[in-house]
Design an enzyme around this catalytic site. Structure first.
Site, PDB file in Angstrom:
ATOM      1  CG  ASN A   6      -1.912   1.113   1.239  1.00 24.38           C
ATOM      2  OD1 ASN A   6      -1.574   2.255   0.985  1.00 24.38           O
ATOM      3  ND2 ASN A   6      -3.152   0.801   1.548  1.00 24.38           N
ATOM      4  CG  HIS A   9       0.966   6.114   5.049  1.00 19.54           C
ATOM      5  ND1 HIS A   9       0.084   7.113   5.405  1.00 19.54           N
ATOM      6  CD2 HIS A   9       0.439   4.950   5.510  1.00 19.54           C
ATOM      7  CE1 HIS A   9      -0.928   6.579   6.084  1.00 19.54           C
ATOM      8  NE2 HIS A   9      -0.734   5.282   6.143  1.00 19.54           N
ATOM      9  CG  HIS A  42      -8.123   3.936   1.486  1.00 22.51           C
ATOM     10  ND1 HIS A  42      -8.294   3.740   2.847  1.00 22.51           N
ATOM     11  CD2 HIS A  42      -9.330   4.352   1.027  1.00 22.51           C
ATOM     12  CE1 HIS A  42      -9.544   4.046   3.182  1.00 22.51           C
ATOM     13  NE2 HIS A  42     -10.183   4.423   2.084  1.00 22.51           N
ATOM     14  NE  ARG A  44      -8.244   7.187   4.999  1.00 22.65           N
ATOM     15  CZ  ARG A  44      -9.098   6.880   5.983  1.00 22.65           C
ATOM     16  NH1 ARG A  44     -10.229   7.567   6.114  1.00 22.65           N
ATOM     17  NH2 ARG A  44      -8.820   5.911   6.826  1.00 22.65           N
ATOM     18  NE  ARG A  48      -7.619  10.966   6.011  1.00 26.00           N
ATOM     19  CZ  ARG A  48      -8.073  10.563   7.205  1.00 26.00           C
ATOM     20  NH1 ARG A  48      -7.308   9.822   7.988  1.00 26.00           N
ATOM     21  NH2 ARG A  48      -9.292  10.901   7.605  1.00 26.00           N
ATOM     22  CD  GLU A  70      -6.954  -0.763   1.353  1.00 26.45           C
ATOM     23  OE1 GLU A  70      -6.501  -1.828   1.801  1.00 26.45           O
ATOM     24  OE2 GLU A  70      -6.774   0.334   1.919  1.00 26.45           O
ATOM     25  CB  THR A 101      -9.241   1.447   7.761  1.00 24.01           C
ATOM     26  OG1 THR A 101      -9.131   2.196   6.556  1.00 24.01           O
ATOM     27  CG2 THR A 101     -10.545   0.675   7.763  1.00 24.01           C
ATOM     28  CD  GLU A 151      -7.020  -6.384   3.306  1.00 23.88           C
ATOM     29  OE1 GLU A 151      -6.113  -5.826   3.967  1.00 23.88           O
ATOM     30  OE2 GLU A 151      -7.439  -5.953   2.209  1.00 23.88           O
ATOM     31  CG  HIS A 194      -5.180  -2.385  10.321  1.00 24.07           C
ATOM     32  ND1 HIS A 194      -5.497  -1.237   9.616  1.00 24.07           N
ATOM     33  CD2 HIS A 194      -5.025  -1.997  11.606  1.00 24.07           C
ATOM     34  CE1 HIS A 194      -5.564  -0.205  10.458  1.00 24.07           C
ATOM     35  NE2 HIS A 194      -5.271  -0.642  11.666  1.00 24.07           N
ATOM     36  N   GLY A 216       1.222  -1.622   4.230  1.00 25.64           N
ATOM     37  CA  GLY A 216       1.652  -0.311   3.783  1.00 25.64           C
ATOM     38  C   GLY A 216       2.513   0.436   4.774  1.00 25.64           C
TER      39      GLY A 216
END
Length: 252
Positions: A6, A9, A42, A44, A48, A70, A101, A151, A194, A216
């Site tokens: 992921n 970031h 992801h 969002r 962000r 995502e 999340t 997942e 996660h 990620g």
């Protein structure tokens, strides 16, 4: 074991200063060169980190490799996914105030709107995965909605691993193993993600039903010290160690 990185970031760091760097697309390319099986991002609602243009560029990059998008289960996001056509869409819960999340998507008590979104995505030949808690009711409800993959949220396992209570780790692993076995028996592909790191991933490999990891934050954090390719290779080495440990245990 498929490892999807992921790259959110990398975009977080870029956006912090409003620059054009570091580029999450270049990061994705480097992750693939280092051995990752695919890329996750992801998008969002508040944009962000990953932005719409990033998604379009990732789709171009990922012509022959899995691109997992995502997103929240909303009309806007479904429209974007149907236009971009990622290989996989993972539907996740999303709250504006959360840092990341938190917990899984509520599937067992979901409204007909979720089913409509899933049917739209599948009509566009997009594989659908649901990010859910390691709970039997959520697994069964996911299967009833007709998705191909789930997942499992591993945040509780990651928190337990970081605590001093070893029995908490075993309890979480047993819970994840139980629902992973159920999901596989129902015909679902099983992914997990996660809070996973090079330290806690090997033990998770004891669960044979898990065939994909989405990681990620830990990889991007490690990249600060060893570079992104080095961080991906370190995660692949941790996965290989877990696989070797599992084979050794099976032989015993």
């Amino acid at each position: 074991m498929r490892l999807h990185i992921n790259v959110d970031h990398v975009a977080t760091l870029r956006n912090a200063r409003g620059t054009s760097y570091p580029d999450p697309i270049e990061a994705a390319r480097m992750c693939l060169d280092a051995g990752a099986s695919g890329i996750t991002a992801h998008l969002r609602e508040d944009r962000r980190h990953i932005r719409d243009d990033d998604i379009n560029k990732l789709r171009i990059l990922m012509q022959n490799t899995t691109f997992n998008l995502e997103m929240a289960a909303t009309d806007e996001m479904v429209d974007i996914a149907c236009h971009v056509r990622p290989d996989v869409v993972t539907l996740v819960p999303e709250r504006r105030q959360e840092r990341t999340t938190e917990g899984g998507l509520e599937v067992a008590k979901a409204s007909s709107v979720l089913l409509a979104h899933i049917e739209t995505l599948r009509a566009h030949k997009i594989k659908v995965s649901l990010f859910i808690a390691a709970d039997a009711a959520q697994v069964e409800a996911s299967r009833a909605l007709g998705v191909e993959q789930i997942e499992l949220h591993t945040g509780d396992y990651a928190h337990a691993f970081g605590s001093a209570a070893a029995n908490g780790v075993e309890k979480e692993l047993a819970r994840i193993a139980s629902v992973a076995k159920l999901g596989r028996a129902l015909g679902l592909d099983i992914a997990a993600g996660h809070g996973l790191t090079t330290q806690n991933v090997p033990a998770l490999l004891a669960i044979p039903e898990i065939v994909e990891l989405n990681i990620g934050h830990a990889v991007i954090s490690d990249a600060v010290f060893v570079g992104i390719e080095g961080a991906v290779r370190a995660m692949l080495a941790a996965i290989a160690k877990g696989g070797a440990d599992r084979q050794s245990a099976n032989r015993r």
